[in-house]
Design a protein around this motif. Structure first.
Motif, PDB file in Angstrom:
ATOM      1  N   UNK A  28       0.758  -1.305   0.008  1.00 23.10           N
ATOM      2  CA  UNK A  28       0.006  -0.153   0.089  1.00 23.10           C
ATOM      3  C   UNK A  28       0.771   1.299   0.008  1.00 23.10           C
ATOM      4  N   UNK A  29       1.958   1.163   0.465  1.00 22.56           N
ATOM      5  CA  UNK A  29       2.840   2.328   0.327  1.00 22.56           C
ATOM      6  C   UNK A  29       3.729   2.381  -0.874  1.00 22.56           C
ATOM      7  N   UNK A  55      -4.898  11.222  -2.749  1.00 22.14           N
ATOM      8  CA  UNK A  55      -5.027  11.306  -1.170  1.00 22.14           C
ATOM      9  C   UNK A  55      -3.476  11.247  -0.560  1.00 22.14           C
ATOM     10  N   UNK A  57      -2.560   9.227   2.430  1.00 14.67           N
ATOM     11  CA  UNK A  57      -3.105   8.125   3.418  1.00 14.67           C
ATOM     12  C   UNK A  57      -2.491   8.581   4.683  1.00 14.67           C
ATOM     13  N   UNK A  58      -1.370   9.013   5.162  1.00 13.04           N
ATOM     14  CA  UNK A  58      -0.914   9.523   6.395  1.00 13.04           C
ATOM     15  C   UNK A  58      -1.916  10.334   7.132  1.00 13.04           C
ATOM     16  N   UNK A  60      -4.780  10.352   7.138  1.00 13.28           N
ATOM     17  CA  UNK A  60      -6.194   9.389   7.440  1.00 13.28           C
ATOM     18  C   UNK A  60      -6.030   8.240   8.091  1.00 13.28           C
ATOM     19  N   UNK A  61      -4.610   7.829   8.012  1.00 17.59           N
ATOM     20  CA  UNK A  61      -4.499   6.614   8.862  1.00 17.59           C
ATOM     21  C   UNK A  61      -4.512   6.811  10.442  1.00 17.59           C
ATOM     22  N   UNK A  62      -4.029   7.943  11.000  1.00 24.24           N
ATOM     23  CA  UNK A  62      -3.890   7.856  12.394  1.00 24.24           C
ATOM     24  C   UNK A  62      -5.095   8.470  12.976  1.00 24.24           C
TER      25      UNK A  62
ATOM     26  N   UNK C 426      -5.135  -6.315  -0.197  1.00 26.31           N
ATOM     27  CA  UNK C 426      -4.213  -5.045  -0.258  1.00 26.31           C
ATOM     28  C   UNK C 426      -2.805  -5.391  -1.280  1.00 26.31           C
ATOM     29  N   UNK C 430      -6.649  -3.630  -4.722  1.00 26.57           N
ATOM     30  CA  UNK C 430      -7.032  -2.469  -3.849  1.00 26.57           C
ATOM     31  C   UNK C 430      -8.275  -1.653  -4.235  1.00 26.57           C
ATOM     32  N   UNK C 439      -7.576   3.891   2.115  1.00 27.91           N
ATOM     33  CA  UNK C 439      -6.840   5.036   2.832  1.00 27.91           C
ATOM     34  C   UNK C 439      -6.343   4.688   4.255  1.00 27.91           C
ATOM     35  N   UNK C 440      -7.453   4.002   4.959  1.00 32.88           N
ATOM     36  CA  UNK C 440      -6.967   3.996   6.481  1.00 32.88           C
ATOM     37  C   UNK C 440      -6.017   2.793   6.507  1.00 32.88           C
ATOM     38  N   UNK C 441      -6.147   1.894   5.775  1.00 30.18           N
ATOM     39  CA  UNK C 441      -5.042   0.726   5.871  1.00 30.18           C
ATOM     40  C   UNK C 441      -3.809   1.126   5.273  1.00 30.18           C
ATOM     41  N   UNK C 442      -3.691   2.169   4.230  1.00 30.37           N
ATOM     42  CA  UNK C 442      -2.414   2.458   3.587  1.00 30.37           C
ATOM     43  C   UNK C 442      -1.855   3.628   4.597  1.00 30.37           C
ATOM     44  N   UNK C 443      -2.891   4.491   5.374  1.00 31.78           N
ATOM     45  CA  UNK C 443      -2.305   5.180   6.323  1.00 31.78           C
ATOM     46  C   UNK C 443      -1.423   4.541   7.395  1.00 31.78           C
ATOM     47  N   UNK C 444      -2.308   3.359   7.799  1.00 29.56           N
ATOM     48  CA  UNK C 444      -1.853   2.672   9.011  1.00 29.56           C
ATOM     49  C   UNK C 444      -0.443   2.050   8.815  1.00 29.56           C
ATOM     50  N   UNK C 445      -0.344   1.785   7.413  1.00 25.90           N
ATOM     51  CA  UNK C 445       0.959   1.087   7.255  1.00 25.90           C
ATOM     52  C   UNK C 445       2.116   2.151   6.679  1.00 25.90           C
ATOM     53  N   UNK C 446       1.691   3.350   6.604  1.00 19.51           N
ATOM     54  CA  UNK C 446       2.721   4.229   6.186  1.00 19.51           C
ATOM     55  C   UNK C 446       4.147   3.905   6.818  1.00 19.51           C
TER      56      UNK C 446
END
Lengths: 417, 366, 622
Positions: A28-29, A55, A57-58, A60-62, C426, C430, C439-446
C-alpha cells in the motif's frame, strides 16, 4: 510421503513468495490513490490539462487526524492524452498511481465544448477506471480551479464530498447524479444526448438569476456561480445540468429545468416547490413534493411523426402558507393543486422547447418510441435528432396534496384595528 | 479397468452437465449472442440449449438399449473404423475446448485480476490445477462442482439483482432484434456451444443408470441455459446493445457496475473467485473427457499417466494464437463449424443407425 | 632414568613449557554394535541337514509314543488280557531305551527354542532359571520371586512371580499366600495338586491356567501373580491387580455445560465399562485385539452388533490385525497406522474423551477404537461435519444449536481465509475496498517498515508462539501468558511501528476464530491451510485463493475415512437425515447417517412424538 519428497513443494512455495513482486503485488505504500481527475483544454494546442487529486493516506490513517489537515494534493500535467499524463505523473511522483479509486471526473467548460470523444473512450476501456465514476462539468471555469478551490468543511476528503453530494442529489432535484456508465451509453447509442452534473465556483459577490421569472414563479432560477451567497467557505456549487449533443457540450439546464428532468425521468424524491399564492399573489405557498407515480409516457407514431403523452403525478405536503388562507379546505386545495400543476407544466413545456432547439433528447423519450421499430437495424437507421425536434409533446402534470403537515386548518393572523 | 469411474448420481451428473456447458458465460460468448440477435440476444442461448438438449435426449433414447459408453455404442452401430473416427472427433472437440477455455480464462485473469502477471505463468497454473483435478478423477470434479454450484448460481443471481438501479427495460426493444428468423437460425447455429454435454454420454457407465444421465442432463443444461439467458437479458438491459457489443467480458463489467451505496460497491474482486473456480472446473472436466477418450481409443489400462501430457500439450496449443482478438474469433469459428457439426451430424448418424438396427431387430422378430 | 639434579630441573622446566593434556575422563560415546557380531554366521549346509535329521528323529519318536499311548489307553478301557499287557510293557521298555538315546538330541532342540515360547517344565528349578533369564534378574528389580512351601502331602516347593508395584500386597498376603500356606494342607492331596489348589485353596476371583512362559509374562505384566508348583507343568495366574489408577474425572478438553461430566481415563477396561454403562445393552460388542510385536498392547473395538455395518467392522479389524510394528504408544499413533490418507493433515477419526459422545456415535453405527493407556477413544468413520459438532449442540434448542454451528463454520472459514484475503486484497485488488478503508489501511501502514506478507507472518508467528507457550506452561500461568502476550505484545508492536493496528485486528480475529473450532486436530489442519492460503494469496491474489479453495474442496471430495466419503452427505449427496452441517430436531432425525450403511438405518418411526397424536386420558374420571 517422505520428507524428502516434500522439499520440492516447500521450494516452490518459497519461490512463489519471492517472486510475488513480479506478479504485480503492490504494497500500500507503493501506491498513490487518485481520488479525482480533472480535464481541461490546455493552452498548448493538441494537449489536455490533466489534474490529479491524490490522497495523502498518512493524514487519514492515524486516529487523531485534525480537522483542517490537508488530506489530498493536486498535481496538474499538460499532456497529449491520459496515458501520457499518467506516465508524466510517474516522473514526478515516487508512487504508482492507482486510478481505481477515482470518484469523479471533472471536465472543464472549454474541453467539454470541444468534444469528449478522446477522453471518455480510454476511460471505459482501461480496467482501473470504473464506469461508476461520476462525471461533472465545470461551468465557465476549469476543472483545475475547481479541484484546487474545493475545500469541504465537513468531509475529510473532497471526493467524499462530491460522492455524498451525488448520492443526496435526489433531495432537491437541482442536479442529476451522472455516472460515466450512463453518459457513455447515451453517447454511443447516439439517439439520446448525454448529460452531466453541472458545478460552478461562486465568487460570493454575484447575484445572477439566469432567466426571467414567469408570473407563477416565486423563486429565481440559477446556473452555478450565480447564486447569491455571503461569507467565505467552499465555493463549489452543484446546480443544473450540462447537456451534450454527441460528445460536445451544447448548453446548460438551470436548476429548475433539471428538476423537471428529474420529474420526467421519474427520479424525483423530495424537494420543496414554491408557487405564487393563487389567492394572494404577493405571497407564496410551499409544497414538499415527491413523485406520486412514475411518469407514464405514451408514444404514438402517425405519418412518420412521433407524439408523446406524458402524465406525471406529484404528491406532496404543504409546508408553509404565509397568507393564512385555509388551503386545507376542499375547494381551496383544488385551486392550490392547480396552481402547482400549472407551474410545473409551464416549466416542463419550456424545458422541452429548450431541448428541442438543441435537438437533444435529454429525458430519453427515445426509449418509448422503440416499440415502433421492428428490428434493431431499423431503429439504428432512424434520424433521431430530427424525429425529436418534430415530435409533439403533451405534458400533463397533476399535483395532489396528500398532507398538510401538522396543521389541518389555517387561520389568518388577526389584525386588531 | 482402472479408469472405470465410480457410480455417480443425479447430483453429480447435474453438476457435471452444468460445469461442462456453463463457463463460457464468463467469456465473450454472451457478446456474440448479442452480435447475432441484438436485443433478442437472450433468446438464442435458450434456443441453443433446447436444441442441444433435444438432440441429447434423442440420442440417449436411441442408444439406451445398448450398453457401455459412446465408444461401445458406436462400435456396435457402425463398426470399428467409424467408431474410431468418432472418438477422434470427440478427442478433437474436447481437447480444443480445453485449449480455448484455458487460453481465454488465462487472458481474462490478465485483463481483470492480475494485470501484471506473466501470461505463461497463469496458463501453466490453470493447466496444472486442471490436471490435478482431472487426476483426482471425474467423481471428484463432479462432486466439487456440485458443492460449488450453488455458490456460482447465487453469486451470479446476486450480481444481476444488485444491478437493478441500472435496469432499463426499454433497452430490450425493438423486440425483434435483428429479425426473428435471424435469431432462430443463430440460436440453432450456436447449439455447438453445448456440445460438451455429450460428455455425459461418454461417461455413461459412470452413472448409476440411464435415467440418471437423462435427468442430470435436463437439470444441468436447463439450469445453465436459463442462467446464461437471464444474464444476457440483464446485460442488454443494463448496457444496451450498442455498448454491450463492445465489451470483452460482459460478466466482469456487470459485477463492476454494482453501485448501490457508498458501501455496497466494488464487489467484482469477490467474483474473481467464482469465475476462476468455475473456469478451472470446466477445463478439468473437458481434460478428463479427452484423457478418457484417449485411453479408450488406445486401450490404455489407466488414464492418469496421460493427463500431464495432455495438460502440457494444451498449454502449448493455448499459447499459439498471438492475441486475444484472434482467440475470440477462433472460438467463434470453432463453435460455428466443428462444434456445430459435432452436435448435429454425429448424433444424427448414430440416431439413424440405431433406429435402423432396432427396426431390423423388430423385423427379425416377426 | 638418571636422576641428577640438573636433569631434574631441566625436566621440570620442560614440563612447564610444554603442553600437557589435562587429565580428563574419556567422553562417553554411544557406540554402534558391531554389525559383524550381530549377524549370526549362516549354518553350513551340512549342519542344517544334520539338524533336519535330528528333528525328524524326534518327531518320529513323538508320533510313535503318541500312538503307543493311545493304544495303551484303549487297552486299559477294555480291560485287555495279560498277554497284550506284557507286550505293551515290553514296548514301554523299548521306548525308555530310545528316550535315553534321544536325550542329547532333545536338549539340543530345547536349546533352540526361544525362552518365552517354551512350555513349563516339571522342575521348578528349571522354570526359575528361565524366568530369571527372561526378567534379567538380578539386574531387573521389579520382578519378585517368592518361594515357599506348599504344605501338601508330600510338601512341595512353590513359587510366586509378580511385579512389584503392579500388585496389591494385601491381596497377595491374604488371598494367595495365607490360604496356600495354611489351608492347602487339607485340600491339596493327591496327584492333581493344581486343580485341587485352584478349586479349593484360592479365594481369588479370577484364576486361570497357562502352560507357556509367554502367557506368564503377559499376565504378570498386567498385575497378576503366577503360581508355579514344583512337579507341575501348569501354572496358575491369579488376579492380584493393584496398580495406581486415575479415577474418572471431568473432561478437560470437551467440556459440556449440560452433558455428562465423566471422561475416559487411561485403563482400557474402565473405558469400556464407561461406554457399557452409557449403553446397557447386550448388543454392544467389545473385541480385543493385541497390537505391537515386541511389546503388545490391548486394542479394543466396540460397536453395536445390530447397527454397525459388518463390512466396516471387518475392515477395521483387518487393518488393526495387519499392523506390523514393535509397539504402539497411544490411540493417535494407532490412528496414523489405520488412516486412509495419512498424507493429509485433516483428522480422519474423531478423538473424544467423552463416553456420552462415544455412545451417541456408536448408536449411529460407528465404531470406537481404544487402546490401553490412552484416555481418548477414537470414533471411525467420520465426515467433515463431525468436526463442527459438540455435545452441547444436542442439549440446546435447534435454533440455538444451529446458531452455534454457524458460528463455528464461520470461525473455520475465517481461520483459513482472513489473513490471506487481507493480503490478496491489499496486494492485488485494492479497488475492492471502499476508498476510506483503503486509505485507512494505507495510512496505518505508512510507517511500517515491512512488506505486508512479512508483517502477517511475523504476527502469525508471534501468535503461534503465544499459543504454544500457553500450552507448555503449566496450569494457571498458561492463560496469563496468553493475555499478557497478546495484549502487551500487540500494543507494543503497534506503538513501535512494527505492525499496523489493522494487522493486529486481523490476526486477533483469526486467532479467536481458530479457537472456535471444536476439534484440536481439525484446528491444526485449518491453521496449516491458512499458511498455504497465505502463500497463494501473496503470489496470485484472489486467483490464488480461488485455486486454493478449489484444490481444498477437491481433496476433501477425494478423501475417505474408512471407506466413507469425507464430505458425505453433501458430496456425494445422500439423505442428510438432519445431522449434517446443521441439525434438525431430535424427533425429526428418523434415520441414521446414510453414508455409514448401517444394518438398521431407521432409528425411530417418522412420528416419534407419539403422544402428540394421542388424546390425553383423563385420570380420576367419576
Amino acid at each position: 510421503m517422505s520428507l524428502k519428497s516434500k522439499f520440492p513443494i516447500i521450494g516452490v512455495m518459497v519461490m512463489a513468495m519471492l517472486v510475488s513482486g513480479c506478479n504485480g503485488a503492490r504494497e500500500t505504500d507503493q501506491v498513490a490513490y487518485i481520488l479525482a481527475l480533472g480535464l481541461d483544454k490546455s493552452a498548448i494546442e493538441g494537449k489536455v490539462l490533466v489534474t490529479y487529486q491524490i490522497a495523502i493516506p498518512r493524514s487519514l490513517g492515524e486516529a487523531g487526524s485534525k480537522i483542517g489537515e490537508q488530506t489530498s494534493v493536486n498535481v496538474s500535467i499538460e499532456a497529449a492524452n491520459l496515458a501520457e499524463a499518467r506516465n508524466l505523473l510517474n516522473t514526478r511522483m515516487a508512487r504508482l498511481p492507482n486510478l481505481s479509486h477515482i470518484k469523479a471526473i471533472i471536465i472543464g467548460d472549454e474541453l467539454a465544448k470541444k468534444g469528449l470523444v478522446e477522453v471518455v473512450g480510454p476511460i471505459v476501456r482501461f480496467r482501473e477506471f470504473r464506469e461508476t465514476m461520476y462525471i461533472l462539468v465545470v461551468k465557465d471555469d476549469s476543472a483545475y480551479n475547481l479541484l484546487n478551490k474545493l475545500k469541504p468543511r465537513l468531509e475529510f476528503l473532497p471526493t467524499r464530498y462530491i460522492e455524498t453530494m451525488m448520492l443526496t442529489a435526489r433531495e432537491s432535484g437541482y442536479f442529476r447524479p451522472t455516472q460515466i456508465h450512463d453518459f457513455y451509453q447515451r453517447m454511443k447509442t447516439g439517439c439520446m444526448s448525454p448529460y452531466a452534473a453541472l458545478v460552478g465556483l461562486n465568487s460570493f459577490d454575484r447575484y445572477q438569476p439566469s432567466a426571467q421569472k414567469s408570473p407563477r414563479e416565486k423563486v429565481d432560477e440559477y446556473l452555478p456561480g450565480g447564486v447569491p451567497r455571503k461569507g467565505v467557505g467552499n465555493p463549489a456549487e452543484f446546480l443544473g445540468t450540462a447537456v451534450f449533443q454527441g460528445n460536445k457540450l451544447v448548453g446548460y439546464l438551470t436548476n429548475e429545468e433539471t428538476r423537471i428532468l428529474s420529474i420526467l425521468q421519474g427520479d424525483f424524491q423530495n424537494a420543496y416547490l414554491v408557487v405564487q399564492d393563487p389567492l394572494k399573489p404577493d405571497k407564496a405557498v410551499n409544497l414538499n413534493a415527491r413523485i406520486g407515480s412514475p411518469p407514464k409516457i405514451k408514444a404514438r407514431l402517425a405519418n412518420g411523426k412521433l407524439s408523446f403523452d406524458v402524465s406525471v403525478l406529484i404528491e406532496g405536503e404543504v409546508t408553509a402558507i404565509p397568507s393564512g388562507i385555509n388551503y386545507e379546505s376542499e375547494q381551496n386545495r383544488k385551486i392550490l393543486e392547480h396552481a402547482f400543476a400549472q407551474l410545473l407544466q409551464d416549466q416542463a413545456n419550456s424545458f422541452i422547447e429548450k431541448t428541442k432547439t438543441w435537438g437533444a433528447d435529454v429525458v430519453g423519450f427515445n426509449y418509448y418510441a422503440r416499440p415502433f421499430f421492428p428490428t434493431y437495424d431499423d431503429f439504428m437507421k432512424a434520424d433521431w435528432r430530427q424525429l425529436y425536434r418534430n415530435a409533439d409533446y403533451k405534458v400533463n402534470i397533476s399535483v395532489k396534496i396528500r398532507r398538510t403537515a401538522l396543521m389541518w386548518r389555517t387561520t389568518p393572523v388577526r389584525q386588531l384595528k | 479397468m482402472s479408469y472405470r469411474p465410480g457410480q455417480m448420481g443425479i447430483a453429480e451428473g447435474t453438476a457435471l452437465a452444468f460445469i461442462l456447458t456453463f463457463p463460457r458465460v464468463f467469456l465473450t460468448t454472451p457478446v456474440s449472442h448479442l452480435d447475432n440477435s441484438a436485443t433478442l440476444g437472450w433468446l438464442s442461448p435458450l434456443l441453443a440449449g433446447i436444441t442441444a438438449l433435444g438432440i441429447f435426449l434423442l440420442l440417449h433414447q436411441a442408444t439406451s438399449g445398448f450398453s457401455g459408453d459412446i465408444i461401445n455404442i458406436s462400435q456396435q452401430l457402425l463398426g470399428k473404423p467409424a467408431s474410431w473416427l468418432i472418438v477422434f472427433y470427440g478427442i478433437f472437440l474436447f481437447m480444443s475446448n480445453v485449449v480455448l477455455l484455458l487460453r481465454q480464462f488465462a487472458e481474462n485473469t490478465l485483463l481483470t485480476a492480475l494485470p501484471s502477471v506473466e501470461f505463461a505463468i497463469v496458463t501453466l497454473l490453470y493447466a496444472a490445477i486442471a490436471a490435478i483435478s482431472a487426476y483426482l478423477g471425474i467423481e471428484v470434479i463432479a462432486r466439487a462442482s456440485y458443492l460449488i454450484l450453488p455458490l456460482i448460481i447465487v453469486a451470479i443471481l446476486l450480481v444481476l439483482l444488485l444491478l437493478y438501479p441500472y435496469y432499463q427495460f426499454y433497452n430490450l426493444l425493438p423486440w425483434q432484434g435483428n429479425g426473428i428468423s435471424k435469431t432462430i437460425s443463430a440460436g440453432f447455429g450456436s447449439a455447438g456451444l453445448e456440445f460438451a454435454l455429450f460428455g455425459l454420454l461418454v461417461l455413461r457407465p459412470a452413472f448409476q443408470n440411464n435415467r440418471t444421465v437423462r435427468t442430470s442432463a435436463v437439470y444441468g443444461l436447463g439450469a445453465s441455459t436459463v442462467i446464461v439467458s437471464i444474464s444476457i437479458l440483464v446485460f442488454i438491459m443494463v448496457f444496451g446493445v450498442a455498448v454491450g457489443r463492445e465489451k470483452v467480458l460482459p460478466f466482469f463489467e456487470m459485477s463492476r457496475l454494482v453501485y448501490l451505496s457508498r458501501y455496497l460497491q466494488r464487489i467484482e474482486a469477490l467474483f474473481i473467485i467464482i469465475w476462476v473456480v468455475a473456469g478451472i472446473l470446466g477445463i478439468s472436466a473437458n481434460l478428463y473427457l479427452t484423457a478418457y477418450l484417449f485411453s479408450r481409443l488406445f486401450k490404455l489400462p489407466s488414464l492418469r499417466p496421460i493427463i500431464p501430457l495432455l495438460a502440457i500439450t494444451a498449454v502449448e496449443l493455448a499459447m499459439i494464437p498471438s492475441d486475444v482478438a484472434s482467440v475470440i474469433e477462433l472460438d467463434r469459428y470453432m463453435v460455428t463449424t466443428y462444434y456445430r457439426w459435432g452436435i448435429y451430424i454425429i448424433p444424427a448418424i448414430l440416431i439413424t443407425t440405431a433406429w435402423f438396427k432396432k427396426k431390423k431387430k423388430v423385423d427379425a422378430c416377426r | 632414568m638418571i636422576s641428577n639434579p640438573v636433569l631434574k630441573v631441566l625436566q621440570s622446566i620442560l614440563r612447564l613449557i610444554t603442553y600437557q593434556p589435562p587429565q580428563q575422563p574419556e567422553p562417553f560415546v554411544l557406540e554402534e554394535e558391531d554389525p559383524v557380531k550381530k549377524t549370526k554366521p549362516a549354518p553350513a549346509q551340512q549342519e542344517l541337514q544334520q539338524q533336519l535329521l535330528h528333528t525328524q528323529q524326534l518327531l518320529d519318536y513323538a508320533r510313535q509314543l503318541a500312538a503307543y499311548i493311545e493304544e495303551l489307553i484303549a487297552g486299559i478301557r477294555r480291560n485287555m488280557p495279560a498277554a497284550e499287557l506284557s507286550e505293551l510293557t515290553a514296548k514301554y521298555d523299548c521306548f525308555k531305551q530310545r528316550q535315553l538315546e534321544l536325550e542329547p538330541l532333545l536338549s539340543a532342540y530345547d536349546e533352540h527354542v526361544p525362552n518365552p515360547e517354551k512350555l513349563f517344565s516339571t522342575s521348578l528349578e528349571q522354570n526359575m532359571k528361565i524366568i530369571k533369564k527372561l526378567y534379567n534378574i538380578p539386574t531387573n528389580k521389579d520382578p519378585v520371586l517368592r518361594e515357599f512351601e506348599l504344605p501338601a502331602e508330600p510338601s512341595r516347593q512353590a513359587l510366586l512371580v509378580y511385579l512389584d508395584g503392579l500388585v496389591d500386597a494385601q491381596k497377595i498376603n491374604l488371598a494367595v499366600l495365607q490360604p496356600l500356606m495354611l489351608l492347602s494342607r487339607n485340600c491339596a492331596n493327591g496327584n492333581d495338586i493344581i486343580s485341587a489348589v485352584m478349586s479349593a485353596c484360592l479365594p481369588s476371583n479370577q484364576v486361570k491356567e497357562v502352560y507357556q512362559f509367554n502367557d506368564l509374562i503377559a499376565a504378570v505384566a498386567g498385575g497378576d501373580t503366577a503360581l508355579i508348583v514344583d512337579g507341575s507343568t501348569t501354572t496358575l495366574i491369579i488376579d492380584t491387580k493393584g496398580f495406581p489408577q486415575r479415577g474418572i474425572e471431568r473432561p478437560q478438553i470437551e467440556q459440556a455445560i449440560r452433558g455428562s461430566q465423566a471422561a475416559f481415563s487411561e485403563r482400557l477396561r474402565s473405558n469400556t465399562a464407561q461406554i457399557r454403562l452409557m449403553l446397557p445393552s447386550a448388543d454392544l460388542v467389545t473385541e480385543i485385539i493385541p497390537v505391537g510385536n515386541q511389546v503388545s498392547t490391548n486394542c479394543a473395538i466396540m460397536y453395536m452388533q445390530s447397527i454397525a455395518s459388518p463390512q466396516l467392522v471387518a475392515e477395521i479389524k483387518r487393518r488393526i490385525k495387519l499392523i506390523d510394528t514393535d509397539y504402539i504408544l497411544n490411540t493417535s499413533l494407532l490412528d496414523q497406522f489405520l488412516e486412509d490418507q495419512p498424507w493429509l493433515p485433516v483428522p480422519q477419526s474423531l478423538a473424544t474423551e467423552r463416553p456420552d459422545r462415544a455412545a451417541a456415535n456408536l448408536m449411529e453405527g460407528r465404531v470406537a477404537i481404544m487402546l490401553d493407556g490412552t484416555p481418548f477413544v477414537h470414533i471411525v468413520p467420520v465426515t467433515l461435519h463431525t468436526f463442527f459438532q459438540t455435545v452441547d449442540d444436542y442439549s440446546l434448542s435447534v435454533p440455538a444449536a444451529n446458531f452455534m454451528r454457524f458460528l463455528r463454520i464461520m470461525g473455520a472459514i475465517l481461520t483459513m481465509i482472513l489473513p490471506a484475503a487481507y493480503l490478496a486484497i491489499s496486494y492485488f485488488h485494492q479497488e475492492a475496498l471502499p476508498t476510506e478503508l483503503v486509505l485507512a489501511i494505507a495510512g496505518a501502514r505508512e510507517k511500517v517498515p515491512f512488506p505486508a506478507l512479512i508483517e502477517i507472518l511475523l504476527m502469525e508467528f508471534s501468535f503461534e508462539l503465544i499459543r504454544e507457550a500457553g500450552v507448555r506452561v503449566p496450569g494457571v500461568l498458561g492463560s496469563t501468558i496468553g493475555i499478557v502476550g497478546a495484549i502487551i505484545l500487540g500494543q507494543a508492536a503497534v506503538a513501535a511501528n512494527i505492525v499496523s493496528p489493522i494487522m493486529v485486528v486481523i490476526i486477533s480475529i483469526t486467532g479467536l476464530a481458530s479457537f472456535t473450532v471444536a476439534d484440536y486436530g481439525f484446528s491444526f489442519a485449518l491453521r496449516l491451510a491458512r499458511f498455504v492460503f497465505l502463500f497463494l494469496a501473496a503470489t496470485f491474489g484472489l486467483v490464488g485463493i480461488a485455486i486454493g479453495l478449489l484444490i481444498m474442496v477437491e481433496l476433501l471430495c477425494y478423501m475417505k475415512s474408512f471407506g466413507v466419503p469425507f464430505l458425505a452427505p453433501t458430496a456425494p449427496k445422500t439423505s442428510s437425515a438432519g445431522h449434517a452441517l446443521l441439525r434438525s430436531s431430535v424427533f425429526a432425525q428418523g434415520q441414521r447417517p446414510d453414508e455409514l450403511n448401517a444394518r438398521n438405518n431407521r432409528r425411530q418411526p417418522p412420528v416419534s412424538r407419539q403422544w402428540a397424536y394421542k388424546k390425553p386420558r383423563k385420570e380420576n374420571n367419576p
